[in-house]
Design a protein around this motif. Sequence first.
Motif, PDB file in Angstrom:
ATOM      1  N   ASP A 135       0.823  -1.209   0.000  1.00  0.00           N
ATOM      2  CA  ASP A 135       0.000   0.000   0.000  1.00  0.00           C
ATOM      3  C   ASP A 135       0.859   1.262   0.000  1.00  0.00           C
ATOM      4  O   ASP A 135       0.499   2.264   0.617  1.00  0.00           O
ATOM      5  CB  ASP A 135      -0.917  -0.023   1.248  1.00  0.00           C
ATOM      6  N   ASN A 136       1.983   1.204  -0.661  1.00  0.00           N
ATOM      7  CA  ASN A 136       2.910   2.350  -0.767  1.00  0.00           C
ATOM      8  C   ASN A 136       3.443   2.826   0.579  1.00  0.00           C
ATOM      9  O   ASN A 136       3.759   4.008   0.745  1.00  0.00           O
ATOM     10  CB  ASN A 136       2.258   3.511  -1.521  1.00  0.00           C
ATOM     11  N   SER A 195      -3.837 -10.545   7.366  1.00  0.00           N
ATOM     12  CA  SER A 195      -3.079 -11.263   6.336  1.00  0.00           C
ATOM     13  C   SER A 195      -2.868 -10.369   5.123  1.00  0.00           C
ATOM     14  O   SER A 195      -3.583  -9.387   4.915  1.00  0.00           O
ATOM     15  CB  SER A 195      -3.757 -12.571   5.960  1.00  0.00           C
ATOM     16  N   TRP A 196      -1.880 -10.723   4.358  1.00  0.00           N
ATOM     17  CA  TRP A 196      -1.375  -9.886   3.280  1.00  0.00           C
ATOM     18  C   TRP A 196      -1.965 -10.323   1.949  1.00  0.00           C
ATOM     19  O   TRP A 196      -1.613 -11.387   1.442  1.00  0.00           O
ATOM     20  CB  TRP A 196       0.154 -10.011   3.257  1.00  0.00           C
ATOM     21  N   ASN A 197      -2.843  -9.495   1.419  1.00  0.00           N
ATOM     22  CA  ASN A 197      -3.291  -9.698   0.048  1.00  0.00           C
ATOM     23  C   ASN A 197      -2.408  -8.787  -0.807  1.00  0.00           C
ATOM     24  O   ASN A 197      -2.561  -7.564  -0.780  1.00  0.00           O
ATOM     25  CB  ASN A 197      -4.777  -9.316  -0.052  1.00  0.00           C
ATOM     26  N   LYS A 198      -1.495  -9.373  -1.536  1.00  0.00           N
ATOM     27  CA  LYS A 198      -0.484  -8.556  -2.222  1.00  0.00           C
ATOM     28  C   LYS A 198      -1.099  -7.683  -3.327  1.00  0.00           C
ATOM     29  O   LYS A 198      -0.523  -6.669  -3.713  1.00  0.00           O
ATOM     30  CB  LYS A 198       0.628  -9.443  -2.787  1.00  0.00           C
ATOM     31  N   ASP A 199      -2.288  -8.058  -3.820  1.00  0.00           N
ATOM     32  CA  ASP A 199      -2.943  -7.221  -4.835  1.00  0.00           C
ATOM     33  C   ASP A 199      -3.752  -6.098  -4.201  1.00  0.00           C
ATOM     34  O   ASP A 199      -3.946  -5.049  -4.803  1.00  0.00           O
ATOM     35  CB  ASP A 199      -3.853  -8.086  -5.719  1.00  0.00           C
ATOM     36  N   HIS A 200      -4.277  -6.347  -2.976  1.00  0.00           N
ATOM     37  CA  HIS A 200      -5.066  -5.320  -2.267  1.00  0.00           C
ATOM     38  C   HIS A 200      -4.638  -5.276  -0.803  1.00  0.00           C
ATOM     39  O   HIS A 200      -5.368  -5.738   0.081  1.00  0.00           O
ATOM     40  CB  HIS A 200      -6.572  -5.653  -2.350  1.00  0.00           C
ATOM     41  N   PRO A 201      -3.497  -4.710  -0.499  1.00  0.00           N
ATOM     42  CA  PRO A 201      -2.991  -4.792   0.886  1.00  0.00           C
ATOM     43  C   PRO A 201      -3.836  -4.010   1.901  1.00  0.00           C
ATOM     44  O   PRO A 201      -3.976  -4.435   3.025  1.00  0.00           O
ATOM     45  CB  PRO A 201      -1.568  -4.234   0.791  1.00  0.00           C
ATOM     46  N   ASP A 202      -4.407  -2.879   1.508  1.00  0.00           N
ATOM     47  CA  ASP A 202      -5.354  -2.135   2.338  1.00  0.00           C
ATOM     48  C   ASP A 202      -4.923  -2.018   3.804  1.00  0.00           C
ATOM     49  O   ASP A 202      -5.605  -2.469   4.723  1.00  0.00           O
ATOM     50  CB  ASP A 202      -6.744  -2.787   2.242  1.00  0.00           C
TER      51      ASP A 202
END
Length: 251
Positions: free
Chosen positions: A74-75, A171-178
């Motif tokens: 998420d930058n 948990s880490w959703n690498k496409d949508h880390p949010d």
Amino acid sequence: MFDTSVLLKDLKRHVDNDISPVAVEAARRQYSYLGHAKVSFLAPPSVKEAVAAEVQAVIDAAGVRRDLEIAQTDNSPRRMRNVGQADIFEFSKIIPQVYAAEPLLQAISAVAGESVHPCPWEPEQYIITCLEKDGDTHGWHWDDYTFALVWVVEAPPVSDGGFVQCVPGTSWNKDHPDVNRQLVNRPIYSLELFPGDIYLMKTNTTMHRVYPVKSGRRKIINMSYASTSDLSLTVDHRTMSYFRGVVPEEV
Ligand SMILES: O=C(O)CCC(=O)C(=O)O
Ligand SMILES: [Fe+2]
């Protein structure tokens, strides 16, 4: 100069004789509820001093300044000087041996409540990080492998930042880390650390960061370890690769 074989014997003697089962049990419970625990009792002073001395020497010899934002987290920012595994391996004698020492693996496993293994992907095994400028931080993220054992070499007082914050059970959703969604959904725990402290974190399910430093310096070495199930996963290494100085072709 340190004698590696003497230090490894010290480590074994310490793990075999000096670690209190009560301390291990307290850390195991905290770790299992909160995804992190201080485990400063895991290593004897001789080993901590030798690791700290090597961290200082290696950062001076090979530290590289980073100033990045990582899309897959998420930058969140990475503002620091660090040294990746290959340079640590080249410049140090003790760290790689301590990292892989069987007694240390056993002691970490006792706190984690499951077997802990060296990371199968070498660039991820250990990294040294130095926060040294106003605003330096290791921003919110998860790690690729399950466990991190972080040895604190220098830390500013809490009033100047540099403490660790974490949000277990995420948990880490690498496409949508949010990242912000995790922050509002769950409690944040903050951890004050002093030189000589060691903490264990379940970094694949505990989002974490180092609060930006205002002044002073913070130096750590993070040793990453794999769970048994990590060993059979295909891990996507791209996030850490860029920032650990590994060229993408090697990933
Ligand atoms: O500096 C710390 O305490 C944490 C380091 C960390 O999260 C990492 O290296 O992935
Ligand atoms: Fe991390």
